[in-house]
Design a protein around this motif. Structure first.
Motif, mmCIF file in Angstrom:
data_model
loop_
_atom_site.group_PDB
_atom_site.id
_atom_site.type_symbol
_atom_site.label_atom_id
_atom_site.label_comp_id
_atom_site.label_asym_id
_atom_site.label_seq_id
_atom_site.Cartn_x
_atom_site.Cartn_y
_atom_site.Cartn_z
ATOM 1 N N PHE A 168 74.487 -33.186 -8.836
ATOM 2 C CA PHE A 168 73.723 -33.279 -10.074
ATOM 3 C C PHE A 168 74.573 -32.728 -11.211
ATOM 4 C CE2 PHE A 168 73.111 -29.148 -8.290
ATOM 5 C CZ PHE A 168 73.023 -28.276 -9.357
ATOM 6 N N SER A 169 74.145 -32.987 -12.426
ATOM 7 C CA SER A 169 74.882 -32.516 -13.596
ATOM 8 C C SER A 169 74.488 -31.085 -13.916
ATOM 9 C CB SER A 169 74.598 -33.418 -14.794
ATOM 10 O OG SER A 169 75.071 -32.822 -15.989
ATOM 11 N N GLN A 170 75.437 -30.177 -13.829
ATOM 12 C CA GLN A 170 75.184 -28.783 -14.172
ATOM 13 C C GLN A 170 74.821 -28.659 -15.658
ATOM 14 O OE1 GLN A 170 75.224 -26.418 -11.843
ATOM 15 N NE2 GLN A 170 76.180 -27.556 -10.172
ATOM 16 N N GLU A 171 75.520 -29.409 -16.495
ATOM 17 C CA GLU A 171 75.252 -29.350 -17.929
ATOM 18 C C GLU A 171 73.829 -29.807 -18.246
ATOM 19 O OE1 GLU A 171 77.845 -30.703 -16.491
ATOM 20 O OE2 GLU A 171 79.677 -29.833 -17.337
ATOM 21 N N ASP A 172 73.402 -30.885 -17.599
ATOM 22 C CA ASP A 172 72.049 -31.380 -17.842
ATOM 23 C C ASP A 172 70.998 -30.381 -17.368
ATOM 24 O OD1 ASP A 172 73.070 -33.644 -18.976
ATOM 25 O OD2 ASP A 172 72.615 -34.971 -17.292
ATOM 26 N N ALA A 173 71.285 -29.686 -16.266
ATOM 27 C CA ALA A 173 70.347 -28.665 -15.775
ATOM 28 C C ALA A 173 70.202 -27.544 -16.800
ATOM 29 C CB ALA A 173 70.813 -28.109 -14.436
ATOM 30 N N GLY A 174 71.315 -27.127 -17.402
ATOM 31 C CA GLY A 174 71.249 -26.104 -18.443
ATOM 32 C C GLY A 174 70.507 -26.581 -19.667
ATOM 33 N N ARG A 175 70.713 -27.825 -20.044
ATOM 34 C CA ARG A 175 70.018 -28.391 -21.202
ATOM 35 C C ARG A 175 68.508 -28.430 -20.948
ATOM 36 N NH1 ARG A 175 72.870 -32.470 -21.490
ATOM 37 N NH2 ARG A 175 74.266 -31.856 -23.178
ATOM 38 N N ALA A 176 68.111 -28.833 -19.745
ATOM 39 C CA ALA A 176 66.692 -28.886 -19.396
ATOM 40 C C ALA A 176 66.074 -27.490 -19.376
ATOM 41 C CB ALA A 176 66.513 -29.562 -18.046
ATOM 42 N N ALA A 177 66.854 -26.493 -18.954
ATOM 43 C CA ALA A 177 66.353 -25.121 -18.937
ATOM 44 C C ALA A 177 66.023 -24.643 -20.339
ATOM 45 C CB ALA A 177 67.389 -24.201 -18.287
ATOM 46 N N PHE A 178 66.932 -24.904 -21.300
ATOM 47 C CA PHE A 178 66.642 -24.503 -22.677
ATOM 48 C C PHE A 178 65.401 -25.210 -23.196
ATOM 49 C CE2 PHE A 178 66.633 -25.164 -27.186
ATOM 50 C CZ PHE A 178 66.813 -23.878 -27.680
ATOM 51 N N ARG A 179 65.318 -26.508 -22.966
ATOM 52 C CA ARG A 179 64.198 -27.272 -23.499
ATOM 53 C C ARG A 179 62.864 -26.788 -22.926
ATOM 54 N NH1 ARG A 179 67.230 -33.176 -23.207
ATOM 55 N NH2 ARG A 179 68.457 -32.915 -25.120
ATOM 56 N N HIS A 180 62.873 -26.365 -21.661
ATOM 57 C CA HIS A 180 61.647 -25.820 -21.081
ATOM 58 C C HIS A 180 61.237 -24.534 -21.799
ATOM 59 C CE1 HIS A 180 58.711 -24.358 -18.192
ATOM 60 N NE2 HIS A 180 59.377 -23.216 -18.184
ATOM 61 N N LEU A 181 62.177 -23.616 -21.994
ATOM 62 C CA LEU A 181 61.847 -22.357 -22.661
ATOM 63 C C LEU A 181 61.422 -22.602 -24.109
ATOM 64 C CD1 LEU A 181 64.708 -20.111 -21.229
ATOM 65 C CD2 LEU A 181 62.289 -20.041 -20.615
ATOM 66 N N TRP A 182 62.085 -23.522 -24.773
ATOM 67 C CA TRP A 182 61.732 -23.848 -26.158
ATOM 68 C C TRP A 182 60.315 -24.417 -26.227
ATOM 69 C CZ3 TRP A 182 64.231 -22.518 -30.484
ATOM 70 C CH2 TRP A 182 63.904 -23.155 -31.678
ATOM 71 N N ALA A 183 59.980 -25.305 -25.288
ATOM 72 C CA ALA A 183 58.645 -25.902 -25.267
ATOM 73 C C ALA A 183 57.576 -24.865 -24.954
ATOM 74 C CB ALA A 183 58.599 -27.033 -24.232
ATOM 75 N N CYS A 184 57.949 -23.799 -24.275
ATOM 76 C CA CYS A 184 57.008 -22.722 -23.967
ATOM 77 C C CYS A 184 56.834 -21.754 -25.139
ATOM 78 C CB CYS A 184 57.465 -21.959 -22.725
ATOM 79 S SG CYS A 184 57.290 -22.873 -21.180
ATOM 80 N N GLY A 185 57.556 -21.978 -26.221
ATOM 81 C CA GLY A 185 57.391 -21.155 -27.410
ATOM 82 C C GLY A 185 58.405 -20.052 -27.590
ATOM 83 N N TYR A 186 59.399 -19.989 -26.725
ATOM 84 C CA TYR A 186 60.441 -18.949 -26.871
ATOM 85 C C TYR A 186 61.472 -19.424 -27.892
ATOM 86 C CZ TYR A 186 58.281 -17.170 -22.641
ATOM 87 O OH TYR A 186 57.368 -16.683 -21.737
ATOM 88 N N ARG A 187 61.824 -18.548 -28.828
ATOM 89 C CA ARG A 187 62.718 -18.940 -29.908
ATOM 90 C C ARG A 187 64.063 -18.219 -29.882
ATOM 91 N NH1 ARG A 187 60.228 -22.561 -29.385
ATOM 92 N NH2 ARG A 187 58.853 -23.689 -30.826
ATOM 93 N N ARG A 188 64.211 -17.235 -29.026
ATOM 94 C CA ARG A 188 65.503 -16.562 -28.884
ATOM 95 C C ARG A 188 65.841 -16.382 -27.392
ATOM 96 N NH1 ARG A 188 68.250 -14.727 -33.039
ATOM 97 N NH2 ARG A 188 67.288 -14.728 -35.107
ATOM 98 N N PRO A 189 65.911 -17.489 -26.657
ATOM 99 C CA PRO A 189 66.247 -17.370 -25.234
ATOM 100 C C PRO A 189 67.718 -17.011 -25.049
ATOM 101 C CG PRO A 189 66.110 -19.665 -25.853
ATOM 102 C CD PRO A 189 65.658 -18.883 -27.054
ATOM 103 N N ALA A 190 68.003 -16.277 -23.999
ATOM 104 C CA ALA A 190 69.362 -15.828 -23.701
ATOM 105 C C ALA A 190 69.765 -16.301 -22.302
ATOM 106 C CB ALA A 190 69.447 -14.308 -23.795
#
Length: 346
Positions: A168-190
């Protein structure tokens, strides 16, 4: 390395090595197997020729009736992570069903270690090689090219594999992780991660997604993969809070790390998920039983292992090259990132 549709005989022979070193085949053999019988200058010249040509001594020469050994060499970074162990178990089981024996090597996330171990194991003339990931040293690639045997790279997807790639694409997995946190309302994920290349590529995808959302650049805490597992979550979270106190969520490079973060957040009195969202990677067996249940990125390691075995068996039987397969991943939303106790809309 170009894709190969069949096995051939392009591996350099002892005569090739001797010709390159400017010695007789007998002298070349002695330099490799009985170096005390030849001059040091000769030994070095033969060693340099072996390095240049990618020659690997055949430790089974004279003992085989055919090229087939029914041996497969498999290299994984670690057996400490259940994802790799699940993948490996499925791979070995499927190969054993077709009467192939598997010899296992551990690279410890080090391409140089992978290279050294592979060079030793190729002397046993395996019928096939299974590697984890797609990042290898130049000498590893040369050794594999000269060995001219089927190769399957697991875990990472690439459209340009050495032979066959399933992952699988590691980069795409990271992109999906950010989008999940953003959709949950987090604005400063680390990002809390180890320094291995796969976690780094997931972080790159995470950072790109943040830039696409016009979000602040996520803070990162990076630690050596070789560091002790115990205390990683505690130390990583402490380092993050010292550096970026306003971080409101973390994407961890493994579920084990995320569970350590959950425990330390509880000790610090940080509410999860309201004050801090926690997202893991791997969906390991205890993720759903964490308190709160751990959101994570699920990858089916066993499926990768089974597909890898099927592809390798087909190639070792003389089959054509199989197109690279991207099996994907899934973000599993649980309580550790769901502030409103329900999954975010797509």
């Amino acid at each position: 390395m170009a894709n190969r549709s069949s096995r051939g005989s392009s591996a350099p022979t002892l005569k090739d090595l001797a010709r390159l070193a400017g010695v007789s085949p007998i002298t070349a053999s002695r330099a490799l197997h009985r170096p005390e019988l030849v001059a040091e200058a000769t030994r070095l010249r033969v060693a340099q020729a072996a390095e240049q040509s990618g020659y690997v001594p055949n430790s089974l020469a004279g003992g085989l009736a055919s090229r087939q050994t029914r041996l497969v060499v498999a290299i994984v970074p670690s057996v400490g992570h259940s994802l790799f162990s699940d993948m490996l178990d499925a791979l070995i089981t499927a190969l054993a069903a077709q009467r192939y024996e598997t010899t296992l090597g551990i690279s410890h996330y080090d391409p140089q270690h992978e290279e050294r171990w592979l060079a030793v194991m190729l002397s046993r003339r395996p019928d096939g090689v299974v590697l984890t990931g797609t990042e290898h040293t130049a000498r590893t690639r040369r050794l594999l090219l000269n060995a001219d045997i089927p190769i399957v790279e697991l875990w990472d997807y690439t459209p340009h594999p050495l032979d066959v790639a399933i992952g699988f694409s590691q980069e795409d997995a990271g992109r999906a992780a950010f989008r999940h946190l953003w959709a949950c309302g987090y604005r400063r994920p680390a990002i809390l991660r180890s320094d291995d290349s796969r976690a780094q590529r997931r972080a790159q995808g995470f950072l790109r997604a943040a830039a696409e959302a016009d979000a602040p650049e996520p803070a990162q805490v990076v630690f050596p993969e070789s560091s002790p597992q115990a205390g990683r979550g505690r130390d990583a979270l402490d380092a993050l809070l010292a550096r970026a106190r306003d971080a409101d969520a973390v994407f961890c490079s493994s579920d084990a790390l995320a569970q350590g973060v959950l425990a330390h957040a509880h000790a610090l009195g940080l509410s999860v998920p309201r004050r801090l969202g926690v997202l893991g990677f791997g969906d390991q067996v205890l993720a759903a039983d964490s308190i709160p249940a751990l959101s994570t990125v699920r990858v089916d390691g066993a499926h990768i292992g089974r597909l890898g075995a099927e592809a390798l068996i087909a190639r070792m039987s003389g089959g054509a090259v199989i197109p690279a397969q991207d099996i994907g991943f899934k973000v599993v939303a649980r309580a550790s990132t769901l502030r409103d106790a329900r999954p975010p809309s797509a």
